[in-house]
Design a protein around this motif. Structure first.
Motif, mmCIF file in Angstrom:
data_model
loop_
_atom_site.group_PDB
_atom_site.id
_atom_site.type_symbol
_atom_site.label_atom_id
_atom_site.label_comp_id
_atom_site.label_asym_id
_atom_site.label_seq_id
_atom_site.Cartn_x
_atom_site.Cartn_y
_atom_site.Cartn_z
ATOM 1 N N SER A 21 28.472 55.131 61.198
ATOM 2 C CA SER A 21 27.331 55.536 62.047
ATOM 3 C C SER A 21 26.099 54.498 60.867
ATOM 4 O O SER A 21 24.966 54.274 60.839
ATOM 5 C CB SER A 21 26.457 56.426 62.862
ATOM 6 O OG SER A 21 26.828 57.436 61.436
ATOM 7 N N VAL A 22 25.865 54.812 59.575
ATOM 8 C CA VAL A 22 25.558 54.214 58.319
ATOM 9 C C VAL A 22 26.062 54.044 57.365
ATOM 10 O O VAL A 22 27.181 53.632 56.771
ATOM 11 C CB VAL A 22 25.404 55.988 57.625
ATOM 12 C CG1 VAL A 22 24.423 55.807 55.461
ATOM 13 C CG2 VAL A 22 24.513 56.921 58.021
ATOM 14 N N LYS A 23 25.202 52.573 57.319
ATOM 15 C CA LYS A 23 26.089 51.098 57.308
ATOM 16 C C LYS A 23 25.641 50.717 56.182
ATOM 17 O O LYS A 23 24.900 49.287 55.548
ATOM 18 C CB LYS A 23 25.813 50.089 58.480
ATOM 19 C CG LYS A 23 25.952 50.568 60.014
ATOM 20 C CD LYS A 23 25.969 49.776 60.492
ATOM 21 C CE LYS A 23 26.231 49.535 61.831
ATOM 22 N NZ LYS A 23 25.687 51.038 62.037
ATOM 23 N N LYS A 24 25.025 52.255 55.186
ATOM 24 C CA LYS A 24 23.893 51.723 53.680
ATOM 25 C C LYS A 24 24.745 52.475 52.648
ATOM 26 O O LYS A 24 25.236 53.440 52.794
ATOM 27 C CB LYS A 24 22.892 52.147 54.289
ATOM 28 C CG LYS A 24 21.725 51.122 53.233
ATOM 29 C CD LYS A 24 20.390 51.914 53.781
ATOM 30 C CE LYS A 24 19.112 51.427 52.855
ATOM 31 N NZ LYS A 24 17.742 51.438 54.319
ATOM 32 N N PHE A 60 20.454 37.478 55.795
ATOM 33 C CA PHE A 60 20.357 38.066 53.977
ATOM 34 C C PHE A 60 19.229 39.555 54.187
ATOM 35 O O PHE A 60 19.845 40.681 53.410
ATOM 36 C CB PHE A 60 20.007 37.061 53.630
ATOM 37 C CG PHE A 60 19.880 35.878 52.453
ATOM 38 C CD1 PHE A 60 21.373 36.116 51.240
ATOM 39 C CD2 PHE A 60 20.862 34.490 52.924
ATOM 40 C CE1 PHE A 60 22.303 35.354 50.686
ATOM 41 C CE2 PHE A 60 21.592 33.562 52.570
ATOM 42 C CZ PHE A 60 22.300 34.050 51.681
ATOM 43 N N GLU A 61 18.457 39.598 55.108
ATOM 44 C CA GLU A 61 17.456 40.446 54.923
ATOM 45 C C GLU A 61 18.624 41.449 55.397
ATOM 46 O O GLU A 61 18.744 42.873 54.960
ATOM 47 C CB GLU A 61 16.775 40.783 56.062
ATOM 48 C CG GLU A 61 15.754 41.477 55.987
ATOM 49 C CD GLU A 61 14.654 41.179 57.284
ATOM 50 O OE1 GLU A 61 14.276 40.654 57.610
ATOM 51 O OE2 GLU A 61 14.017 42.307 57.384
ATOM 52 N N VAL A 62 19.647 41.720 56.463
ATOM 53 C CA VAL A 62 20.570 42.500 56.860
ATOM 54 C C VAL A 62 21.150 43.498 55.184
ATOM 55 O O VAL A 62 21.411 44.593 55.197
ATOM 56 C CB VAL A 62 20.825 42.738 58.108
ATOM 57 C CG1 VAL A 62 22.115 44.157 58.616
ATOM 58 C CG2 VAL A 62 20.269 42.821 59.383
ATOM 59 N N ALA A 63 21.784 41.948 54.911
ATOM 60 C CA ALA A 63 22.860 42.655 53.960
ATOM 61 C C ALA A 63 22.312 43.164 52.920
ATOM 62 O O ALA A 63 22.285 44.417 52.600
ATOM 63 C CB ALA A 63 22.823 40.956 53.122
ATOM 64 N N ALA A 64 20.587 42.616 52.170
ATOM 65 C CA ALA A 64 19.932 43.267 51.347
ATOM 66 C C ALA A 64 19.781 44.803 51.973
ATOM 67 O O ALA A 64 20.185 45.684 51.190
ATOM 68 C CB ALA A 64 18.909 42.435 50.646
ATOM 69 N N SER A 65 19.024 44.875 52.677
ATOM 70 C CA SER A 65 19.033 46.137 53.386
ATOM 71 C C SER A 65 20.646 47.336 53.326
ATOM 72 O O SER A 65 20.762 48.542 53.323
ATOM 73 C CB SER A 65 18.361 46.809 54.767
ATOM 74 O OG SER A 65 17.139 45.361 54.644
ATOM 75 N N ARG A 66 21.385 47.046 54.159
ATOM 76 C CA ARG A 66 22.331 47.746 53.852
ATOM 77 C C ARG A 66 22.493 48.272 52.070
ATOM 78 O O ARG A 66 23.897 48.881 52.250
ATOM 79 C CB ARG A 66 23.350 47.047 54.826
ATOM 80 C CG ARG A 66 22.944 46.685 55.598
ATOM 81 C CD ARG A 66 24.695 46.652 56.671
ATOM 82 N NE ARG A 66 24.173 46.268 58.182
ATOM 83 C CZ ARG A 66 24.486 45.617 59.543
ATOM 84 N NH1 ARG A 66 25.496 45.475 59.020
ATOM 85 N NH2 ARG A 66 23.809 46.261 60.293
ATOM 86 N N LEU A 67 22.286 47.332 51.387
ATOM 87 C CA LEU A 67 22.429 47.869 50.134
ATOM 88 C C LEU A 67 21.190 48.935 49.058
ATOM 89 O O LEU A 67 21.504 48.930 48.089
ATOM 90 C CB LEU A 67 22.990 46.924 49.269
ATOM 91 C CG LEU A 67 24.032 46.060 49.104
ATOM 92 C CD1 LEU A 67 24.342 43.921 48.698
ATOM 93 C CD2 LEU A 67 25.630 46.561 48.534
ATOM 94 N N SER A 68 20.382 48.727 50.186
ATOM 95 C CA SER A 68 19.335 49.640 50.320
ATOM 96 C C SER A 68 18.422 48.818 48.645
ATOM 97 O O SER A 68 17.121 49.430 48.019
ATOM 98 C CB SER A 68 19.577 50.823 49.441
ATOM 99 O OG SER A 68 20.801 52.064 49.850
ATOM 100 N N ALA A 69 18.612 47.371 48.739
ATOM 101 C CA ALA A 69 17.255 46.442 48.384
ATOM 102 C C ALA A 69 16.020 46.542 49.098
ATOM 103 O O ALA A 69 15.695 47.054 50.466
ATOM 104 C CB ALA A 69 17.436 45.386 47.426
ATOM 105 N N ASP A 70 14.888 45.990 48.068
ATOM 106 C CA ASP A 70 13.637 46.259 49.190
ATOM 107 C C ASP A 70 13.599 44.571 49.255
ATOM 108 O O ASP A 70 14.270 44.254 48.441
ATOM 109 C CB ASP A 70 12.453 46.639 48.011
ATOM 110 C CG ASP A 70 12.447 47.987 48.230
ATOM 111 O OD1 ASP A 70 12.548 49.169 49.392
ATOM 112 O OD2 ASP A 70 12.680 48.319 47.193
#
Lengths: 306, 306, 306
Positions: A35-38, A62-72
């Motif tokens: 559930s927490v994909k991050k 790319f946006e979802v990939a970056a978000s899941r790595l906690s990047a802005d």
């Protein structure tokens, strides 16, 4: 393995790097079942998208990939203003460089622009498609997808179908799959077959011959709608009949257990029929999901400033 | 209370669910008085907006709601590219499904699209307005707003004014307020009154009769500017004179202590005058603030994959 | 130092406030050298951008600044919908106020709009450019940049070149630099020189005279492309020859060690040549980087609701 700053094409990657990216995508994909994909891996880093051609899917991936790595994530909206103001690519890059962003994801209709940008910034540059040249994250996600399907990709056979000549996907994916030990073939009308095809890639002009080659995977390319208006390009109906995956051809794939791929979005009725879209060995949705995992792995691997 | 995956309309909600959403919105709203307006509830989840019709306000409201729950937000920009490329809604949904987003917020001009999407994804789908059909989060925020005003909503009287026929707001809000025990009436020109109005909803053709019904709340619908050009629709001036909240009617509301609502954005000079916008019993701004709290509550309540 | 809610112009700032913003930008800029460029200072706050004129650079700069302070960012996309629906600025502000956002960053082609907004919301309003009036964060970043270059800015001489009359940058930056003790001069064609220039600002009509004034800094203004079509404006070629930084003038700057500034994006061949862009004492990229640090400092300093 030396640190690498940019991902611009497939050629320049070492086998070790390809393996690193593909293997590290596995735990990132596992994350999607939670559930927490991050994960906090890239917290405090900024990824900027610089798309001179629109692409909702690739940009979102790319946006979802970056978000899941906690990047802005910041979208540098080139269309709305800078281009209107006549700003050159290099002036834009100087600005981004000064903003100290960590990753720049570029799409441009002209081949070589990502390389030019990479030379002029300490940020990691990821080529998200440049003209007919390259689309390396597409190739890596395709390779990842086939490694999931085949225990061993060596010797597996992939047939790419469509407008090979103008396809950065064909170029990059073909290179990557050969690096994974696969055998490649192209099926295309003569006018859309590149002049120089590497000797080890088989070439076919019709489905009958191509299927006799016994592919394990059929990879349909997207027909760009703007091409349909060009004189040397077949009409949509003609393309479908001669090069598309008709219902009859879906049935052949089914009988032989052949997998199906497409980079998306599909043109129903051109490359593929509705029945083709429901084909049980289609990997098209897997490609989308794997795209996020592989892009996470790429962001994790690259070293800004390296 | 069974877990629920989607919020598509008001009809399918149980009383218990309505109460759950409205009551849990209270602590979320309390959060807005603090400097840190954020809770970690949905950290690591992704909410994606899929708006086939533009709506700055509704999209922003959902975006802020998701951010205050620590979810990541992605806008899937349908207009810029996918639709241009002729991609069907279902192909888009397959893509989003493969991206493993948790919540999809949809607006579409065609009724039923959110239901279609909900059937084809494990993500929670929230209908943010589909054609003339439904706009359930608007209804819930309206209900929340009136529960703040009336200790007990049972027996309170709400008059909805305007183009009832083409209004998903009228449809959803009217249903929800009746579920809260309120009495409803419609005031509309004959051409904009739906053919089938539930028996328990009073119908009026002019303000004099409608005000004799003694409403506690007057709810003005927005006049869609495109309607003003249609032959059966009155002109803006004619609409204002006959169905708008003129200054004289504001004065009647004031004398009788009647509350005022509008889903926004208003057309000054059409539905309402400048004086009407300054009316002290207007709940219009409360509706906006409550919209965020109620949408947080909806995101908190739904269970992706349920 | 009293708490301040809004940043609308340079005039209303005290010396203490200017010093506070410029000095606090230093540690924020230091952050950009780290891999984690982020502090939790504004976690749980929301910054909303409200741009009635597009500006990729300024909007991105604010967005990155807010992200590095851990604030959430929402773009209220005025163009796509609200303005189409004829919503007034004040109605929009009432909506934003009700959404309880903490910071509103406004750009509008009409002078005074940010002040109007600031009076009608508890949120902190930051003017990101209003007509010919003001662009205070540009001025502060320019001041910060020159404080880095000169140990002591007092007595340093800055020549602003271009369309002074229609430039909010000229207005704000000139004011700020004088507050830092600098001497200012303007170089402009007669038709683009403001009627009322403060007595202490020198005025020149050609480069020869202006360079005799012995500037330490030359600050080129951007030529707005729409101006080039106006009858009283010189053509691009004529502008370049008479007021642009030609290669010969770059050489003079080099010989005298004069610094170069520009708010960006530049029009190569109009304000500046390609050689000018490579000039070793150009501060243009420093301005971009400092813009983020100074905007972080502004967000840190302002007090919503004060």
């Amino acid at each position: 393995m030396n640190p690498r700053k940019d991902l611009l094409d497939i050629q320049s990657l070492t086998d070790e790097e390809i393996t690193f990216v593909l293997e590290n995508a596995v735990p990132f994909k596992d994350l999607f079942r939670r559930s927490v994909k991050k994960v906090p891996t890239l917290k405090g880093r900024t990824m900027l998208t610089l798309f001179y051609e629109p692409s909702t899917r690739t940009r979102s991936s790319f946006e979802v990939a970056a978000s899941r790595l906690s990047a802005d994530v910041t979208h540098f909206d080139v269309e709305s203003s800078s281009v209107v103001k006549g700003e050159s690519v290099l002036d834009t890059v100087e600005t981004l460089e000064a903003m100290r962003v960590d990753y720049i994801v570029v799409r441009h209709k002209q081949a070589g622009i990502p390389n030019l940008i990479a030379k002029n910034t300490a940020a990691s540059v990821i080529n998200a498609g440049d003209g007919w040249h390259a689309h390396p994250t597409q190739a890596l996600l395709d390779g990842f997808t086939l490694r999931e399907v085949f225990k061993d990709t060596r010797g597996a056979r992939c047939l790419i179908v469509g407008d090979i000549q103008h396809s950065r996907v064909a170029r990059s994916t073909s290179l990557l799959l050969r690096r994974l030990g696969m055998n490649m073939a192209y099926l295309a009308p003569g006018s859309l077959m590149p002049r120089e095809v590497p000797q080890e890639v088989a070439q076919f002009g019709n489905w009958t011959d191509a299927l006799e080659w016994k592919p394990d995977v059929v990879y349909l390319l997207r027909v760009q709608s703007e091409r349909l208006e060009e004189p040397f390009f077949p009409s949509a109906a003609e393309y479908h009949k001669n090069y598309g995956l008709t219902d009859a051809r879906v049935q052949i794939l089914r009988e032989r257990g052949i997998y199906l791929m497409h980079p998306g979005p599909v043109n129903r009725g051109v490359e593929i029929t509705d029945k083709g879209m429901d084909y049980e060995r289609s990997l098209i949705n897997a490609q989308v999901e794997n795209g996020i995992a592989v892009r996470m792995s790429v962001l994790y691997w690259l070293r800004p400033g390296a």
